[in-house]
Write an enzyme that holds these catalytic residues in place. Structure first.
Site, PDB file in Angstrom:
ATOM      1  N   GLU A  86       0.817  -1.217   0.000  1.00  0.00           N
ATOM      2  CA  GLU A  86       0.000   0.000   0.000  1.00  0.00           C
ATOM      3  C   GLU A  86       0.853   1.270   0.000  1.00  0.00           C
ATOM      4  O   GLU A  86       0.440   2.309  -0.519  1.00  0.00           O
ATOM      5  CB  GLU A  86      -0.968   0.026   1.188  1.00  0.00           C
ATOM      6  CG  GLU A  86      -2.104  -0.988   1.103  1.00  0.00           C
ATOM      7  CD  GLU A  86      -1.722  -2.372   1.612  1.00  0.00           C
ATOM      8  OE1 GLU A  86      -0.537  -2.587   1.954  1.00  0.00           O
ATOM      9  OE2 GLU A  86      -2.619  -3.245   1.663  1.00  0.00           O
ATOM     10  N   PHE A 148     -11.356  -7.413  14.182  1.00  0.00           N
ATOM     11  CA  PHE A 148     -10.278  -7.861  13.303  1.00  0.00           C
ATOM     12  C   PHE A 148      -9.975  -6.783  12.250  1.00  0.00           C
ATOM     13  O   PHE A 148     -10.882  -6.265  11.599  1.00  0.00           O
ATOM     14  CB  PHE A 148     -10.679  -9.181  12.616  1.00  0.00           C
ATOM     15  CG  PHE A 148      -9.625  -9.659  11.648  1.00  0.00           C
ATOM     16  CD1 PHE A 148      -8.355 -10.024  12.094  1.00  0.00           C
ATOM     17  CD2 PHE A 148      -9.889  -9.709  10.291  1.00  0.00           C
ATOM     18  CE1 PHE A 148      -7.385 -10.451  11.204  1.00  0.00           C
ATOM     19  CE2 PHE A 148      -8.913 -10.138   9.389  1.00  0.00           C
ATOM     20  CZ  PHE A 148      -7.659 -10.505   9.855  1.00  0.00           C
ATOM     21  N   GLN A 149      -8.728  -6.457  12.131  1.00  0.00           N
ATOM     22  CA  GLN A 149      -8.250  -5.443  11.178  1.00  0.00           C
ATOM     23  C   GLN A 149      -8.888  -4.081  11.392  1.00  0.00           C
ATOM     24  O   GLN A 149      -9.140  -3.345  10.443  1.00  0.00           O
ATOM     25  CB  GLN A 149      -8.416  -5.917   9.727  1.00  0.00           C
ATOM     26  CG  GLN A 149      -7.513  -7.115   9.433  1.00  0.00           C
ATOM     27  CD  GLN A 149      -7.356  -7.426   7.963  1.00  0.00           C
ATOM     28  OE1 GLN A 149      -8.274  -7.237   7.183  1.00  0.00           O
ATOM     29  NE2 GLN A 149      -6.177  -7.922   7.600  1.00  0.00           N
ATOM     30  N   LYS A 198     -17.621  -0.982   6.276  1.00  0.00           N
ATOM     31  CA  LYS A 198     -18.005  -2.043   5.345  1.00  0.00           C
ATOM     32  C   LYS A 198     -19.521  -2.067   5.115  1.00  0.00           C
ATOM     33  O   LYS A 198     -19.992  -2.257   3.984  1.00  0.00           O
ATOM     34  CB  LYS A 198     -17.516  -3.400   5.864  1.00  0.00           C
ATOM     35  CG  LYS A 198     -17.746  -4.519   4.847  1.00  0.00           C
ATOM     36  CD  LYS A 198     -16.962  -5.775   5.163  1.00  0.00           C
ATOM     37  CE  LYS A 198     -17.170  -6.816   4.068  1.00  0.00           C
ATOM     38  NZ  LYS A 198     -16.379  -8.025   4.280  1.00  0.00           N
ATOM     39  N   MET A 514      24.115   8.986   2.613  1.00  0.00           N
ATOM     40  CA  MET A 514      23.978  10.237   3.348  1.00  0.00           C
ATOM     41  C   MET A 514      24.320  10.053   4.829  1.00  0.00           C
ATOM     42  O   MET A 514      24.899  10.928   5.467  1.00  0.00           O
ATOM     43  CB  MET A 514      22.549  10.788   3.178  1.00  0.00           C
ATOM     44  CG  MET A 514      22.364  12.185   3.718  1.00  0.00           C
ATOM     45  SD  MET A 514      23.498  13.380   2.968  1.00  0.00           S
ATOM     46  CE  MET A 514      22.465  14.078   1.693  1.00  0.00           C
TER      47      MET A 514
HETATM   48  C1  LIG Z   1      12.142   5.757   5.560  1.00  0.00           C
HETATM   49  C2  LIG Z   1      13.426   6.412   5.940  1.00  0.00           C
HETATM   50  N1  LIG Z   1      14.255   5.823   6.817  1.00  0.00           N
HETATM   51  C3  LIG Z   1      15.428   6.408   7.152  1.00  0.00           C
HETATM   52  C4  LIG Z   1      15.781   7.601   6.602  1.00  0.00           C
HETATM   53  C5  LIG Z   1      17.102   8.273   6.989  1.00  0.00           C
HETATM   54  N2  LIG Z   1      17.986   8.357   5.797  1.00  0.00           N
HETATM   55  C6  LIG Z   1      18.095   9.469   5.052  1.00  0.00           C
HETATM   56  S1  LIG Z   1      19.092   9.291   3.736  1.00  0.00           S
HETATM   57  C7  LIG Z   1      19.452   7.708   4.162  1.00  0.00           C
HETATM   58  C8  LIG Z   1      20.368   6.877   3.312  1.00  0.00           C
HETATM   59  C9  LIG Z   1      19.808   6.595   1.973  1.00  0.00           C
HETATM   60  O1  LIG Z   1      20.601   5.601   1.366  1.00  0.00           O
HETATM   61  P1  LIG Z   1      20.560   5.342  -0.180  1.00  0.00           P
HETATM   62  O2  LIG Z   1      19.160   5.129  -0.620  1.00  0.00           O
HETATM   63  O3  LIG Z   1      21.514   4.293  -0.533  1.00  0.00           O
HETATM   64  O4  LIG Z   1      20.987   6.757  -0.769  1.00  0.00           O
HETATM   65  P2  LIG Z   1      22.449   7.459  -0.789  1.00  0.00           P
HETATM   66  O5  LIG Z   1      22.469   8.455   0.328  1.00  0.00           O
HETATM   67  O6  LIG Z   1      23.462   6.380  -0.608  1.00  0.00           O
HETATM   68  O7  LIG Z   1      22.526   8.116  -2.123  1.00  0.00           O
HETATM   69  C10 LIG Z   1      18.781   7.340   5.335  1.00  0.00           C
HETATM   70  C11 LIG Z   1      18.885   6.028   6.010  1.00  0.00           C
HETATM   71  C12 LIG Z   1      14.863   8.199   5.701  1.00  0.00           C
HETATM   72  N3  LIG Z   1      15.095   9.385   5.138  1.00  0.00           N
HETATM   73  N4  LIG Z   1      13.717   7.570   5.375  1.00  0.00           N
END
Ligand SMILES: Cc1ncc(C[n+]2csc(CCOP(=O)(O)OP(=O)(O)O)c2C)c(N)n1
Ligand SMILES: [Mg+2]
Length: 614
Positions: A86, A148-149, A198, A514
């Site tokens: 979803e 449920f749900q 529902k 990052m």
């Molecule tokens: C759902 C979610 N979980 C954690 C984060 C924290 N976060 C921001 S950037 C990042 C790393 C992203 O890694 P990647 O997709 O490999 O991108 P890169 O920075 O390596 O280009 C994380 C864990 C986030 N923004 N969103």
């Protein structure tokens, strides 16, 4: 009801105006004869969706929403796209909305189906994206019994929806749908949830259409106050160092042409935020780039040294302002926004203007013309001398890795060049997102789609799917991180089966890049839990193939253009390219979190010389 959004004609390059659906059915009531028919609540739901102009719904069925899936099966007007999660349905609805300017629609069952929509709903709320989420709810008699749900999804999403509804009476379904689409798409756009029990879906009702809306308190102001606009124009011609600080609201209003007219009339510099990329072509001489944490020195410097910010559909987000108490300290502020709650929220507005960005810009152009006619014109020559010096001294750039491996910025730069500015680019969240903002080169409004406010990893693949479904004739490139890609790549199955041929360029640095960058800079290189080893597991080429896509891999600069070209030739199935890149590339410039914009660094321990060019 007197809610009449100003009719819009889409500009040549802008996505279609956003009021295509949900056009004030209330008004039509007075002119058109109502039709009434006996049917179930489910049939009423599908009919109402057809009536407001929905052509695509992304979703997954389940017990509580199942009655609605039966008449949906027969609809000649609505295509339902069966997603794999979803969250994918929600982001796809966002991508569809961003790409088309129309309301995106997602559907899920009660409980876990509904809670899986929470992230995209929050994302749409933060980025003002018009979506309607329809969820099934347990039967009205069971609500509150931990059935449920059962999950109180209207309660859960209360703070992250523009509005939400719980419907337990089938006779209210039609009107609620009309209101939901109207609210989502007018004023400041945003997500609206319609949760339907529902039994309301199963029971019979007299369905009538059009439906008079009952929204007495909802009257978004779109026409700006003339006196405020004149005051803004006066400040603009008197200013010595003005900046047009442009946010996503300008794109949402389809006001790129009007922005360009104001910029060219005044000669004032323009900065476009992450959400406004493409509102003015990146190549335009008045464009100073993107401000903020990873903005250009020129854009950040322009804001900091400005004496007048003309803020248009932007919200002084902390990623733009840095420490707000040291943001643009010498600037007066004109703040125009469709949402009065934004004005003076983070920064005091000297001249507040509530209105639609397109109307504000049109009026502002006329008001500035009147100032010019009266012999009052801004002189920004000294300002431009300074701005040009920053721009020339500190252009965006990057280093090639010394070991001969691939620079991620190079890959993204080449995608921008080879694919060109007429494609749609969709990013995930992380380093690759910032490089995609910096190095593609946007020439058209709406050509960059990303998760700005919430920063949701996993956004790119499903949002690209929705964008491609909305604009099938436009090439859609997702530029994703290896981390993000592993969160939502199951929607590749949806893309392959439903015939939605997106391209996905995975910028595979093997890491949560990052996070690694922050650990390098602020945690002494202690890489706690940021190494995904995703250059080893999973094999993205095999993964793509398993999902019925074409998988390509590229790990050296010499092959980048040819690999992109090969992907461009394949248009019957989705394509995934695993770009294996260096793991230590960093996003520069950078304003470290919690510091002020004046402390921007252009590389590690390297600050710009602000006086340069004075
Ligand atoms: C759902 C979610 N979980 C954690 C984060 C924290 N976060 C921001 S950037 C990042 C790393 C992203 O890694 P990647 O997709 O490999 O991108 P890169 O920075 O390596 O280009 C994380 C864990 C986030 N923004 N969103
Ligand atoms: Mg990564």
């Amino acid at each position: 009801m007197a809610i009449t959004p100003a009719p819009r004609t889409a500009s040549r390059t802008a996505p279609p105006a956003r009021h295509a659906q949900g056009q004030s059915p209330a008004l039509k009531t007075t002119r058109m004869k109502q039709m009434t028919e006996r049917m179930t609540g489910s049939q009423a739901l599908i009919r109402a969706l057809e009536e407001v102009g929905v052509d695509t719904v992304f979703g997954i069925p389940g017990g509580a929403i199942l009655p609605a899936y039966d008449p949906l099966f027969d609809s000649q007007k609505i295509r339902h796209i069966l997603v794999r999660h979803e969250q994918g349905a929600g982001h796809a609805a966002q991508g569809y909305a961003q790409a088309t300017g129309r309301v995106g629609v997602c559907m899920a069952t009660s409980g876990p189906g509904a809670t899986n929509l929470v992230t995209p709903i929050a994302d749409a709320y933060m980025d003002s994206v018009p979506i309607v989420a329809i969820t099934g709810q347990v039967a009205s008699g069971a609500i509150g019994t931990d059935a449920f749900q059962e999950a109180d999804i209207s309660g859960i999403t209360m703070p992250i929806t523009k509005h939400n509804f719980l419907v337990t009476d089938p006779s209210e379904i039609g009107r609620t749908i009309a209101e939901a689409f109207h609210i989502a798409s007018t004023g400041r756009p945003g997500p609206v949830l319609v949760d339907i029990s529902k039994d309301a879906l199963q029971n019979e009702t007299d369905f009538t259409w059009p439906q008079p809306m009952q929204l007495p308190g909802y009257r978004p102001v779109t026409r700006p106050h003339a006196k405020q606009v004149r005051e803004a124009a006066r400040l603009l011609v008197e200013a010595k160092r003005p900046v047009l600080y442009v946010g996503g609201g300008v794109l949402k209003a389809g006001a790129a042409d009007e922005l360009r007219a104001l910029a060219e009339l005044t000669g004032a510099p323009v900065v476009t935020t992450l959400m406004a990329k493409g509102a003015l072509p990146d190549s335009h001489p008045l464009h100073m780039g993107m401000p903020g944490m990873h903005g250009s020195v020129g854009a950040v410097g322009a804001l900091q040294r400005s004496d007048l910010l003309v803020t248009l559909g932007a919200r002084f987000d902390d990623r733009v302002t840095g420490r707000v108490d040291s943001f643009a300290p010498g600037a007066k502020v004109v703040h125009a926004d469709i949402d009065p709650a934004e004005i003076s929220k983070n920064r005091h507005a000297d001249v507040p203007i509530v209105g639609d960005a397109r109307d504000v810009l049109t009026d502002l152009v006329n008001a500035v013309r009147a100032e010019h006619a009266a012999g009052r014109k801004g002189d920004y020559e000294d300002w431009w001398r300074q701005l040009n010096a920053w721009r020339e001294t500190y252009p965006l750039g990057y280093d090639q890795p010394e070991d001969g491996s691939l620079a991620p910025q190079y890959v993204i730069e080449r995608i921008g060049k080879v694919v060109g500015p007429d494609a749609l680019y969709v990013a995930g969240v992380g380093q690759h997102q910032m490089w995609t903002a910096q190095f593609i080169g946007y020439e058209n409004p709406g050509s960059f789609i990303n998760s700005g406010g919430l920063g949701t990893m996993g956004y790119a693949v499903p949002a690209a799917m929705g964008a491609k479904q909305g604009r099938p004739d436009t090439p859609v490139w997702a530029i994703d991180g290896d981390g993000c890609f592993q969160m939502t790549n199951q929607e590749l199955a949806t893309c392959a089966i439903e015939g939605i041929p997106v391209k996905v360029a995975v910028i595979n640095n093997g890491n949560l890049g990052m996070i690694r960058q922050w650990q390098t800079l602020f945690y002494d290189g202690r890489y706690s839990n940021s190494d995904l080893q995703s250059r080893r597991i999973p094999d993205f080429v095999k993964l793509a193939e398993a999902y019925g896509c074409v998988g390509l891999r590229c790990d050296n600069a010499a092959d980048v253009d040819a690999t992109i070209a090969k992907a461009m030739e394949i248009n019957d199935v989705p394509v995934v390219i695993d770009f294996v890149v260096h793991q230590d590339a960093m996003v520069w410039p950078m304003v470290a979190a919690g510091t002020g914009n004046d402390e921007i660094k252009i590389a590690r321990d390297m600050a710009p010389d602000w006086e340069n060019g004075d």
